[in-house]
Design a protein around this motif. Structure first.
Motif, short mmCIF file in Angstrom:
data_model
loop_
_atom_site.label_atom_id
_atom_site.label_comp_id
_atom_site.label_asym_id
_atom_site.label_seq_id
_atom_site.Cartn_x
_atom_site.Cartn_y
_atom_site.Cartn_z
N PRO A 1 0.82 -1.21 0.00
CA PRO A 1 0.00 0.00 0.00
C PRO A 1 0.85 1.26 0.00
O PRO A 1 1.85 1.35 0.71
CB PRO A 1 -0.81 -0.13 1.30
N SER A 2 0.45 2.23 -0.79
CA SER A 2 1.20 3.48 -0.86
C SER A 2 0.98 4.30 0.41
O SER A 2 -0.14 4.41 0.91
CB SER A 2 0.76 4.30 -2.08
N ARG A 3 2.07 4.90 0.92
CA ARG A 3 1.99 5.80 2.07
C ARG A 3 2.38 7.22 1.66
O ARG A 3 2.50 8.10 2.50
CB ARG A 3 2.91 5.31 3.19
N THR B 1 -6.15 7.82 5.08
CA THR B 1 -5.81 6.48 5.52
C THR B 1 -5.34 5.65 4.33
O THR B 1 -5.80 5.84 3.21
CB THR B 1 -7.00 5.78 6.19
N SER B 2 -4.44 4.72 4.62
CA SER B 2 -3.93 3.82 3.58
C SER B 2 -4.91 2.68 3.38
O SER B 2 -5.95 2.59 4.05
CB SER B 2 -2.58 3.26 4.00
N ILE C 1 -2.14 8.15 7.67
CA ILE C 1 -0.87 8.61 7.11
C ILE C 1 -0.81 10.12 6.96
O ILE C 1 0.25 10.66 6.65
CB ILE C 1 -0.57 7.91 5.76
N ARG D 1 -3.74 6.04 -5.57
CA ARG D 1 -2.88 5.74 -4.42
C ARG D 1 -3.48 4.68 -3.51
O ARG D 1 -2.85 4.28 -2.54
CB ARG D 1 -2.62 7.01 -3.61
N GLN E 1 -5.91 5.11 -1.43
CA GLN E 1 -6.04 5.80 -0.14
C GLN E 1 -7.43 6.41 -0.04
O GLN E 1 -8.16 6.49 -1.02
CB GLN E 1 -4.98 6.91 -0.03
#
Length: 283
Positions: free
Chosen positions: A98-100, A121-122, A128, A249, A251
């Motif tokens: 998962p992208s942060r 949120t991720s 994040i 992303r 997210q």
């Protein structure tokens, strides 16, 4: 495989990274910007000779494992990682995890919502990014380690050992159910990510309730439209919940707003002033 473009891309990415970015001393004898080839090779877990051949457009086609190491060593963004794979003639599979990385425009959006509490949120429900009002309403996330910013850990594994915890919410059980379903889907999207696997293992080992929900294999859920936070300073705060998906992303931006003219709106106004002050309120 486009060897010349791959060589130029690797060189350009290597030269933009300062040694201090990866914990290396600058040293007095650096004549070119960025990392040395041997340093980039070491960070990617490949030989200096192999890396040098790639930058000289003489190397063989890199494996997916080598490309993953290069992407990590050169701190590539998701778009750059995809580009690297295409240059190497190996179209990428799913992202490794998962992208942060939160876009600057989203961070700017959070700051422009003074009377709304907002978080990013991720895919695994890790907080994040957040604005000041979210920290005042929910938790001062900057004061806890990254591991403890995961809302699934908070929901199923209890408060942090030092007593910090997210404030109680009216939909705790429902959040746990929905978050478990979301994690089930995320685990399928990122099957090779060690952090996702570790999170699932920890939750299965530490929570019978999570294990029961996980065993159902459900992956669909309805969004929560309203919830109430039990805040120790201003009392109950009932908010509307709106979720904006950032598809590229994986997210979510979660925005909490109170009904205009309600006591909860006044409570949010007060929280926007007092911030994360604790005033010795017992937890």
């Amino acid at each position: 495989m486009d060897r010349r473009e791959l060589a130029a891309f690797l060189r350009s990415r290597r030269e933009r990274i300062a040694p201090s970015d990866v914990g290396l001393p600058a040293g007095p004898r650096r004549r070119t910007p960025g990392l040395r080839r041997e340093e980039a090779a070491q960070l990617a877990y490949i030989s200096t000779e192999y890396y040098t051949r790639l930058e000289q457009a003489r190397g063989p086609r890199p494996s997916r494992e080598v490309l993953a190491g290069l992407a990590r060593a050169l701190r590539l963004s998701d778009a750059e990682r995809v580009h690297l794979h295409h240059l190497a003639g190996a179209p990428p599979g799913p992202p490794p995890g998962p992208s942060r990385e939160v876009r600057q425009s989203i961070l700017d959006l959070l700051r422009r919502l003074p009377l709304a509490a907002a978080t990013v949120t991720s895919a695994t429900h890790e907080v994040i990014a957040w604005n000041d009002l979210a920290a005042a309403l929910m938790e001062d996330f900057s004061a806890v380690p990254r591991r403890d910013r995961n809302l699934l850990r908070r929901a199923f594994l209890g408060p942090h050992p030092d007593g910090r915890r997210l404030y109680g919410v009216s939909d705790a059980d429902e959040f746990g159910r929905r978050a478990t379903q979301n994690l089930r889907a995320a685990a399928a999207r990122y099957p090779d990510d060690p952090e996702v696997a570790e999170l699932v293992r920890d939750l299965l080992a530490g929570s019978e309730e999570f294990a029961r929900l996980w065993a159902s294999h459900d992956v669909s859920s309805e969004p929560t439209l309203r919830k109430t936070f039990q805040h120790p300073l201003v009392g109950p705060v009932t908010v509307n919940c709106d979720v904006l998906d950032i598809a590229d992303r994986d997210q979510r931006v979660v925005i909490y707003t109170a009904t205009p003219g309600s006591p909860s709106e006044e409570a949010l106004r007060l929280l926007s002033v007092i911030g994360t002050q604790r005033m010795d309120v017992p937890r």
